[in-house]
Design a protein around this motif. Structure first.
Motif, short mmCIF file in Angstrom:
data_model
loop_
_atom_site.label_atom_id
_atom_site.label_comp_id
_atom_site.label_asym_id
_atom_site.label_seq_id
_atom_site.Cartn_x
_atom_site.Cartn_y
_atom_site.Cartn_z
N ARG A 35 -10.33 2.85 -6.32
CA ARG A 35 -10.49 2.45 -4.91
C ARG A 35 -9.14 2.04 -4.31
NH1 ARG A 35 -14.84 -0.59 -6.89
NH2 ARG A 35 -13.76 -2.55 -6.50
N LEU A 36 -8.38 1.24 -5.07
CA LEU A 36 -7.09 0.78 -4.56
C LEU A 36 -6.12 1.95 -4.37
CD1 LEU A 36 -6.48 -2.48 -6.65
CD2 LEU A 36 -7.42 -2.29 -4.35
N ARG A 37 -6.15 2.87 -5.32
CA ARG A 37 -5.25 4.04 -5.21
C ARG A 37 -5.64 4.88 -4.00
NH1 ARG A 37 -2.53 4.96 -9.95
NH2 ARG A 37 -2.43 7.21 -9.70
N TYR A 38 -6.96 5.01 -3.79
CA TYR A 38 -7.43 5.77 -2.63
C TYR A 38 -6.91 5.12 -1.34
CZ TYR A 38 -10.47 8.49 0.41
OH TYR A 38 -10.94 9.34 1.37
N LEU A 39 -7.07 3.80 -1.25
CA LEU A 39 -6.63 3.08 -0.04
C LEU A 39 -5.13 3.25 0.18
CD1 LEU A 39 -8.67 -0.23 -0.39
CD2 LEU A 39 -8.94 1.49 1.41
N ARG A 40 -4.37 3.20 -0.91
CA ARG A 40 -2.91 3.35 -0.79
C ARG A 40 -2.55 4.74 -0.27
NH1 ARG A 40 0.61 1.77 -5.59
NH2 ARG A 40 2.10 1.97 -3.91
N ALA A 41 -3.22 5.76 -0.84
CA ALA A 41 -2.93 7.13 -0.39
C ALA A 41 -3.35 7.30 1.07
CB ALA A 41 -3.68 8.13 -1.27
N GLU A 42 -4.52 6.79 1.39
CA GLU A 42 -5.03 6.93 2.76
C GLU A 42 -4.05 6.31 3.76
OE1 GLU A 42 -9.47 6.37 4.37
OE2 GLU A 42 -8.54 4.50 3.78
N ARG A 43 -3.54 5.12 3.43
CA ARG A 43 -2.64 4.43 4.36
C ARG A 43 -1.28 5.14 4.44
NH1 ARG A 43 -2.63 -0.54 7.18
NH2 ARG A 43 -4.87 -0.24 7.01
N THR A 44 -0.78 5.59 3.30
CA THR A 44 0.52 6.28 3.29
C THR A 44 0.43 7.58 4.09
OG1 THR A 44 0.95 5.33 1.11
CG2 THR A 44 2.35 7.17 1.78
N ILE A 45 -0.64 8.32 3.88
CA ILE A 45 -0.83 9.59 4.61
C ILE A 45 -0.93 9.31 6.10
CG2 ILE A 45 -2.50 11.45 5.03
CD1 ILE A 45 -3.08 11.36 1.94
N LEU A 84 0.84 -1.20 0.00
CA LEU A 84 0.00 0.00 0.00
C LEU A 84 0.87 1.24 0.00
CD1 LEU A 84 -2.15 -2.13 1.42
CD2 LEU A 84 -3.36 0.00 1.85
N PHE A 85 1.95 1.19 0.77
CA PHE A 85 2.80 2.37 0.93
C PHE A 85 3.31 2.85 -0.44
CE2 PHE A 85 6.57 4.81 2.10
CZ PHE A 85 6.05 5.59 3.13
N ILE A 86 3.13 4.13 -0.70
CA ILE A 86 3.53 4.69 -1.99
C ILE A 86 5.03 4.98 -1.96
CG2 ILE A 86 3.22 6.66 -3.56
CD1 ILE A 86 0.29 6.76 -2.29
N ASP A 87 5.73 4.44 -2.94
CA ASP A 87 7.18 4.51 -2.99
C ASP A 87 7.61 5.69 -3.88
OD1 ASP A 87 9.85 4.21 -3.59
OD2 ASP A 87 9.75 2.06 -3.94
N PRO A 88 8.09 6.78 -3.27
CA PRO A 88 8.41 7.96 -4.10
C PRO A 88 9.62 7.77 -5.00
CG PRO A 88 9.03 8.35 -1.82
CD PRO A 88 8.38 7.00 -1.86
#
Ligand SMILES: [Zn+2]
Length: 275
Positions: A182-192, A145-149
């Protein structure tokens, strides 16, 4: 949070990391790999390894924006090598260059040894972490989930409310009919939430972003006025591109139709949209 530029390490540092990673991978069990990765990391400034990690630090510094700002919050001095995938959980990535970035202390503490993955074949986030004294067993495998910059553009997942609160929020809708969204939203939500990026570890980021917003407006107006006077602004534009809180600038450009003060300036000098 914005994407980081890519840089290659020197052949010496690449060889040094490979040697250390091979050392970890050579341990017979997962638990021993975790222990070995931690021990090597603790001793990374030993005389034999210091040149390698000094070079890594210098290269990570080059990848930071402005005055060595943290890759996550963009606000504070980045002074700690951060493992995107925590070494306590993923020893196989402990000495992998692509797993490193420079972060500030508070972001490092906030993220700690947390990582989240989707439970395989579901949209269910699972927090991967390990409490002190918990058994050292391999984590559940799954898409992160964590977005890798270093690999992804976080601003494709996140937005900043530049019209009001200056909070960092997930883009799109959690209840979208589009699975990808939905998946992108979940990933952003968790990373934030893992990094406390919505408003910062001390609730300070909305004000910092608002100040950045004002600085962008003032500076953009000044540079465009100088261009109209026929002045050479090459250096000014370079400095503008290095200004803090780049994510605010990205959001200003995206939201410009709702920001008349900026829209007027963009129409005067459309090339500024490329700054
Ligand atoms: Zn930070």
């Amino acid at each position: 949070m914005i994407p980081l530029p890519n840089r290659d390490l020197s052949p010496d540092a690449t060889g040094c990391l490979k040697e250390l990673q091979d050392d970890v991978n050579g341990e017979p069990s997962y638990a021993e790999q975790v222990a070995r990765a931690k021990t090597i990391w603790k001793n990374k400034n030993s005389p034999a390894r210091k040149p390698c990690f000094d070079h890594i630090g210098a290269t990570l510094t080059e990848m930071c924006r402005g005055a060595r700002r943290c890759a996550y919050c963009e606000d504070s001095l980045a002074d700690e090598i951060e493992h995107i995938k925590p070494k306590d959980l993923y020893p196989e990535s402990a000495f992998v260059w692509e797993n490193y970035l420079y972060a500030c202390g508070p972001c490092n503490v906030a993220k700690s040894n947390k990582f989240s993955v989707f439970k395989p074949d579901t949209e269910e986030p699972v927090l991967i972490t390990r409490a002190r004294n918990a058994p050292v067993v391999p984590p559940l495998k799954g898409e992160p989930l964590f977005i890798d910059p270093r690999r992804e553009d976080p601003m494709e997942f996140m937005r900043i409310d530049v019209l009001g609160t200056f909070l960092m929020l997930p883009k799109g809708r959690k209840d979208s009919e589009d699975r990808e969204e939905r998946l992108r939203y979940l990933r952003a939500e968790r990373t934030i939430s893992d990094l406390k990026l919505e408003s910062g570890t001390a609730g300070h980021l909305p004000l910092a972003r608002k100040q950045a917003y004002r600085n962008f407006k003032t500076r953009l107006g000044e540079i465009i006025a100088m261009i109209e006077e026929g002045k050479d602004v090459t250096r000014d534009i370079d400095e503008f591109k290095a200004m803090d809180h780049r994510s605010v600038w990205i959001e200003i450009k995206r939201s410009r139709r709702a920001l008349p003060d900026f829209e007027v300036l963009f129409q005067k000098h459309p090339e500024s949209l490329n700054w």
